[in-house]
Design a protein around this motif. Sequence first.
Motif, PDB file in Angstrom:
ATOM      1  N   PHE A 111     165.758  -5.696-142.823  1.00 45.77           N
ATOM      2  CA  PHE A 111     166.719  -6.529-143.567  1.00 45.77           C
ATOM      3  C   PHE A 111     167.753  -7.188-142.670  1.00 45.77           C
ATOM      4  O   PHE A 111     168.060  -8.365-142.832  1.00 45.77           O
ATOM      5  N   GLY A 112     168.297  -6.450-141.733  1.00 42.89           N
ATOM      6  CA  GLY A 112     169.314  -7.009-140.836  1.00 42.89           C
ATOM      7  C   GLY A 112     168.748  -8.082-139.927  1.00 42.89           C
ATOM      8  O   GLY A 112     169.351  -9.143-139.745  1.00 42.89           O
ATOM      9  N   ALA A 113     167.574  -7.814-139.363  1.00 38.31           N
ATOM     10  CA  ALA A 113     166.940  -8.787-138.474  1.00 38.31           C
ATOM     11  C   ALA A 113     166.579 -10.061-139.225  1.00 38.31           C
ATOM     12  O   ALA A 113     166.830 -11.174-138.750  1.00 38.31           O
ATOM     13  N   ASN A 114     166.007  -9.906-140.408  1.00 34.16           N
ATOM     14  CA  ASN A 114     165.655 -11.075-141.210  1.00 34.16           C
ATOM     15  C   ASN A 114     166.893 -11.828-141.680  1.00 34.16           C
ATOM     16  O   ASN A 114     166.899 -13.060-141.722  1.00 34.16           O
ATOM     17  N   GLU A 137     170.010 -14.601-131.561  1.00 27.04           N
ATOM     18  CA  GLU A 137     170.049 -13.500-130.592  1.00 27.04           C
ATOM     19  C   GLU A 137     170.285 -12.160-131.289  1.00 27.04           C
ATOM     20  O   GLU A 137     169.736 -11.139-130.886  1.00 27.04           O
ATOM     21  N   LYS A 138     171.093 -12.188-132.343  1.00 26.90           N
ATOM     22  CA  LYS A 138     171.325 -10.974-133.131  1.00 26.90           C
ATOM     23  C   LYS A 138     170.014 -10.507-133.769  1.00 26.90           C
ATOM     24  O   LYS A 138     169.713  -9.307-133.791  1.00 26.90           O
ATOM     25  N   ALA A 139     169.229 -11.444-134.275  1.00 25.76           N
ATOM     26  CA  ALA A 139     167.937 -11.098-134.890  1.00 25.76           C
ATOM     27  C   ALA A 139     167.044 -10.395-133.880  1.00 25.76           C
ATOM     28  O   ALA A 139     166.401  -9.387-134.195  1.00 25.76           O
ATOM     29  N   ILE A 140     167.019 -10.914-132.661  1.00 22.22           N
ATOM     30  CA  ILE A 140     166.191 -10.329-131.602  1.00 22.22           C
ATOM     31  C   ILE A 140     166.684  -8.941-131.208  1.00 22.22           C
ATOM     32  O   ILE A 140     165.902  -8.077-130.815  1.00 22.22           O
TER      33      ILE A 140
END
Length: 164
Positions: A111-114, A137-140
């Motif tokens: 959920f956080g990555a998406n 970059e946060k997603a990665i």
Amino acid sequence: MPYLQKVEEVGETIVESDKSALKYSKNYLAKKPGPQSKILMKARLACDGGYYDQALSFLGNLTEAQFESLSDKAEFNYRKGRIYQRMDDSLKAVPLFERAINLSSGQNWSFGANAALQTGYIFQQKGDRMKAKYFFEKAISFKKHEYKNSVDNKAKAALNEMGF
């Protein structure tokens, strides 16, 4: 229930969506989730099918506090944010995505990555390259979730497209 049990018996787990289905079925069968988890699934399926008003109606009267697990709280925020995003209401989507990102920090949920990926897309579309870069970059940065490869590839492609 019989179909959830078949998920473990039939098919392959080569692609990420199949792995996610297997994980979902195992979790569902192990803990028998409550009505809130069923509402989240209904909202997900309605949103994925393009029924945004119906998806929003499933979540509309609920608050994060009504969900017991941290995972369900993160999913609630992500799902509601995704619905608003698809309804072209980024003002409502972004705070929900940011909450999903914060709740998912240090966890192995997608959920956080998406949410970070979608927030990056929102800022990319608005022309705010630095905020978009931050969220891609946060997603990665999220580790060990079931959509790691596809989220990372999409974020990297977006960063490359913007010249980063």
